[in-house]
Design an enzyme around this catalytic site. Structure first.
Site, PDB file in Angstrom:
ATOM      1  N   LYS A 108      -0.769  -4.113  -3.317  1.00 32.22           N
ATOM      2  CA  LYS A 108      -2.013  -3.590  -2.663  1.00 32.22           C
ATOM      3  C   LYS A 108      -2.229  -2.176  -3.354  1.00 32.22           C
ATOM      4  O   LYS A 108      -1.675  -1.367  -2.815  1.00 32.22           O
ATOM      5  CB  LYS A 108      -2.315  -3.394  -1.415  1.00 32.22           C
ATOM      6  CG  LYS A 108      -3.404  -2.906  -0.488  1.00 32.22           C
ATOM      7  CD  LYS A 108      -3.594  -2.991   0.758  1.00 32.22           C
ATOM      8  CE  LYS A 108      -4.805  -2.074   1.068  1.00 32.22           C
ATOM      9  NZ  LYS A 108      -4.869  -0.641   0.887  1.00 32.22           N
ATOM     10  N   SER A 130       0.697  -1.204   0.144  1.00 25.23           N
ATOM     11  CA  SER A 130      -0.082   0.033   0.072  1.00 25.23           C
ATOM     12  C   SER A 130       0.792   1.424   0.062  1.00 25.23           C
ATOM     13  O   SER A 130       1.499   1.712  -1.035  1.00 25.23           O
ATOM     14  CB  SER A 130      -1.000  -0.110   1.384  1.00 25.23           C
ATOM     15  OG  SER A 130      -2.133   0.861   0.940  1.00 25.23           O
ATOM     16  N   ASP A 171      10.165   5.752 -10.118  1.00 24.58           N
ATOM     17  CA  ASP A 171       9.595   6.373 -11.313  1.00 24.58           C
ATOM     18  C   ASP A 171      10.452   7.760 -11.684  1.00 24.58           C
ATOM     19  O   ASP A 171      10.871   8.029 -12.868  1.00 24.58           O
ATOM     20  CB  ASP A 171       8.129   6.550 -11.236  1.00 24.58           C
ATOM     21  CG  ASP A 171       7.310   5.549 -11.545  1.00 24.58           C
ATOM     22  OD1 ASP A 171       7.763   4.578 -11.911  1.00 24.58           O
ATOM     23  OD2 ASP A 171       6.097   5.469 -11.247  1.00 24.58           O
TER      24      ASP A 171
END
Length: 724
Positions: A504, A478, A489
């Site tokens: 998740k 999560s 990224d």
């Protein structure tokens, strides 16, 4: 809505839905106290309505839904198939495609039937295991047991039920007695004069141990669980069909969830456990009022609980949760505990309640030197925050402070250790990512049938711009995945660890059910944690099911097993959306990643861990066990021989010296409990080959890409939804 946060308030559909459901439910509220079954009916109606209207991806409550709920519930209350008979299942099965209708009609027939039968079978089982464990097992008999309970049929009659119990208990005793034999052998090797206990004695001890464990277990389920607890299991069989992270919290569970998120509660700071029929103090929380008072000790048995000058209440036979409620209370109030000390004396101990912090919830840091460079490690077990009081400590503020402290020590790189971090607050993770990047998008959040919202770090300042490694494992979930994905990224740092994180990629809101009921005469209804949104990486991909793939995969014991969200039957699917607009910090980490991969491939410890993982994978479907002593011991010998090969995994040391920061050195000098915890953490890291490679990667980043810089950070004030 009391517990819906500002980000969700922007969703007009949710607001409209809340208004509608409130109006509907207020209209039929009774004016007087009713029995629990009426409360249960209200909960069924509340939960089904909220899920149909407010869940991110609602599903039809139809016959297929009913069959799934039926299977999950029956498996949940009797997972080893040692309570229900096939005749019970035949009786229950007529409801398996009707649960949707029963929910709509607020009909509790199925639950009452199954729960009453379960309690009856549980009571009958005590006599079964008492009888079986009253006499020795015959381990010369040729027989086996299959423990693949998912595929085993239910027993046809009481005779088969007793035999299933017998085999289960025989396996348990066989396992225990062989372990005892090994211990006896070790004692004899150390002392040749030691007289080993005969098998007969060890077998009797093993049976007595099994019976004690079973008695403790049955005392718990028969004395500590009430109808509300069993009904919560049924409710969660319903709500978890929507997705694995939708969950009904009973009032007690909701309190525990809030404490786990904030790391704080008000009370005396003692952990309690049920021991036989008594309530015993198992641990004092460092820094809490009981710990500061120095009168209450681990091992003390609590006999009575009194509020200030009130008459104390005898707690004999009381449920543990109820005892905890009596002892907890508002800061500044007094509780008087009548306790029996270990030496048998009786004392009355007065404690003034205070705010207690569960220290192990919070971020902690350490420094370490490797190859002439000093690095910092920040371990974060959860993205915690106090939703009720934003002025309290949260993970963002704590990590920011730890970074400043590490900078003061002149560290040349930082490891963010998120292994085992199950998530927490979305607000916190967005803010925390901003400590490492200039302003920009961090994560995208999408509600059902709506365009995604991009959540930004709006602070252009960077608190740490030096080398960064993020450590993850299969259990990083999560909010941990949001952080790791953003760092990856942006090419801001390197993610290393398990092949992938948990997967998740959904956002939950905790909805207080009491807000929907005017003049509530039922008492606390609890809360529903339900999935309302999905989040996406800034590159557009979802972390749902797939997780974050590590830049450098480090072999671990679960490497060949399907774990995480991808292994959940009712998990929401993976998908992708348009990427956000962002600029990468570096062009590539490829040379550094390749160097790490080469090191890992040549590392003997990692090779051994990978071999161990393959062995674990090969054994995952071994469900057949011999109950013949000689054959069982022979298999144990084979296993022990293999395990000896893997012993160096646990004996590994990286020979690194981990040190607490100066502020903590002063704290541990005054707190022996904290000192022990820190020493244990440092010892664990000395045995951690993963930390060793993380530091190697930091060193490579430092050498190849960075000159050390300093920066500052302003406190973020954005408010978002909760992720856990």
């Amino acid at each position: 809505m009391k517990r819906i946060f500002e980000f969700m308030k922007r969703n007009y559909k949710i607001i409209l839905f809340v208004t509608v459901i409130s109006a509907v439910l207020w209209s039929f509220m009774p004016s007087k106290k009713v029995e629990d079954p009426e409360k249960d009916k209200l909960l069924l109606e509340l939960l089904s309505f909220i899920l149909e209207k407010g869940h991110y991806s609602p599903i039809a409550m139809d016959d297929d839904f009913s069959k799934d709920v039926y299977t999950k519930y029956i498996d949940g209350v009797d997972p080893t198939k040692r309570f229900f008979l096939q005749s019970d299942i035949d009786e229950f099965s007529k409801y398996q495609d009707k649960i949707d209708d029963l929910i709509r009609d607020k009909d509790l027939t199925f639950f009452d039937l199954t729960n009453n039968r379960l309690l009856k079978r549980i009571e009958e089982s005590r006599a079964i295991y008492d009888e079986i464990l009253s006499k020795p097992f015959d381990f010369s008999k040729e027989e086996t047991i299959n423990v693949d309970y998912d595929h085993l049929p239910y027993v046809k009659n009481e005779k088969e039920l007793k035999d299933r119990w017998r085999k289960q208990l025989k396996l348990s005793v066989l396992s225990t007695v062989t372990d005892k034999e090994k211990l006896e052998e070790e004692k004899f090797k150390k002392d040749s004069t030691y007289e080993k206990k005969p098998f007969k004695v060890l077998e009797k001890e093993a049976r007595e141990s099994s019976e004690k464990s079973l008695n403790d277990y049955f005392n718990f389920i028969q004395k500590e669980l009430d109808r509300n607890d069993w009904f919560s299991i049924f409710l969660n069989s319903i709500v978890e069909r929507f997705d694995p992270h939708t969950f009904y919290f009973s009032p007690d569970d909701k309190d525990k969830f809030d404490i786990s998120m904030s790391g704080k509660f008000e009370g005396i700071g003692a952990r309690l456990q049920k021991k036989n029929d008594a309530v015993e103090v198992s641990e004092l929380i460092s820094g809490g009022p009981a710990w500061r008072g120095k009168e209450l000790e681990a091992g003390d048995v609590i006999l009575k609980v009194g509020q200030a000058d009130e008459e104390p209440l005898d707690i004999a036979g009381m449920r543990l949760d109820d005892v905890v409620k009596k002892i907890k209370g508002p800061k500044g109030t007094e509780v008087r505990l009548t306790v029996k000390k270990v030496d048998g004396t009786i004392e009355v101990i007065s404690i003034i309640r205070d705010e207690v912090e569960t220290e192990e919830t919070f971020a902690k840091s350490s420094t370490v030197e490797k190859d002439g460079k000093k690095f910092g490690i920040i371990y974060l077990p959860k993205f915690y925050i106090s939703f009720d009081n934003k002025a309290e400590r949260d993970a963002f503020k704590d990590v920011a402070l730890e970074i400043e402290r590490l900078k003061e020590q002149g560290v040349q790189g930082i490891v963010m250790d998120l292994r085992g971090n199950g998530g927490g607050s979305l607000e916190t993770v967005v803010n925390m990512t901003g400590l490492f990047i200039k302003e920009g998008p961090v994560v995208q959040v999408k509600s059902a049938n709506r365009k995604q919202d991009v959540l930004f770090d709006k602070d252009p300042q960077v608190q740490w711009d030096g080398p960064l490694v993020v450590m993850v494992d299969n259990f990083s979930a999560s909010a941990s995945e949001i952080f790791a994905a953003a760092i990856q990224d942006y090419k801001r740092g390197i993610v290393i660890g398990s092949k992938h994180t948990y997967g998740k990629g959904t956002v939950q809101n905790v909805i207080d059910l009491n807000q929907f009921v005017r003049g509530n005469s039922y008492g606390d209804l609890g809360a529903l944690k339900t999935t309302t949104q999905k989040f996406y990486r800034i590159n557009g991909g979802s972390t749902q099911r797939e997780g974050v793939l590590s830049d450098v995969v480090l072999p671990d014991r679960f490497g060949y097993l399907d774990m995480g969200e991808r292994d959940e039957k009712y998990a929401l699917p993976w998908d992708k959306i348009d990427p956000a607009d962002y600029q990468e910090v570096f062009n590539t980490f490829e040379p550094i990643i390749n160097r790490s991969k080469a090191r890992v491939a040549q590392n003997a410890q990692f090779k051994l861990i990978d071999e161990n993982a393959k062995w674990i994978f090969e054994r995952k479907d071994d469900n057949e066990f011999d109950l013949n002593l000689k054959k069982y011991e022979k298999e144990e010998e084979k296993t022990d021989a293999i395990l000896k090969k893997f012993k160096p995994i646990s004996n590994y040391t990286n020979h690194l010296a981990f040190e607490s920061l100066p502020y903590e050195v002063e704290a541990v000098a005054k707190d022996t409990v904290l000192q022990e915890k820190r020493n244990r953490w440092h010892e664990e890291m000395q045995k951690d080959v993963y930390i060793d490679e993380a530091l190697n990667v930091l060193s490579d980043i430092k050498t190849n890409l960075y000159s050390q810089k300093t920066a500052s950070v302003n406190q973020k004030k954005n408010k978002f939804s909760r992720v856990d």
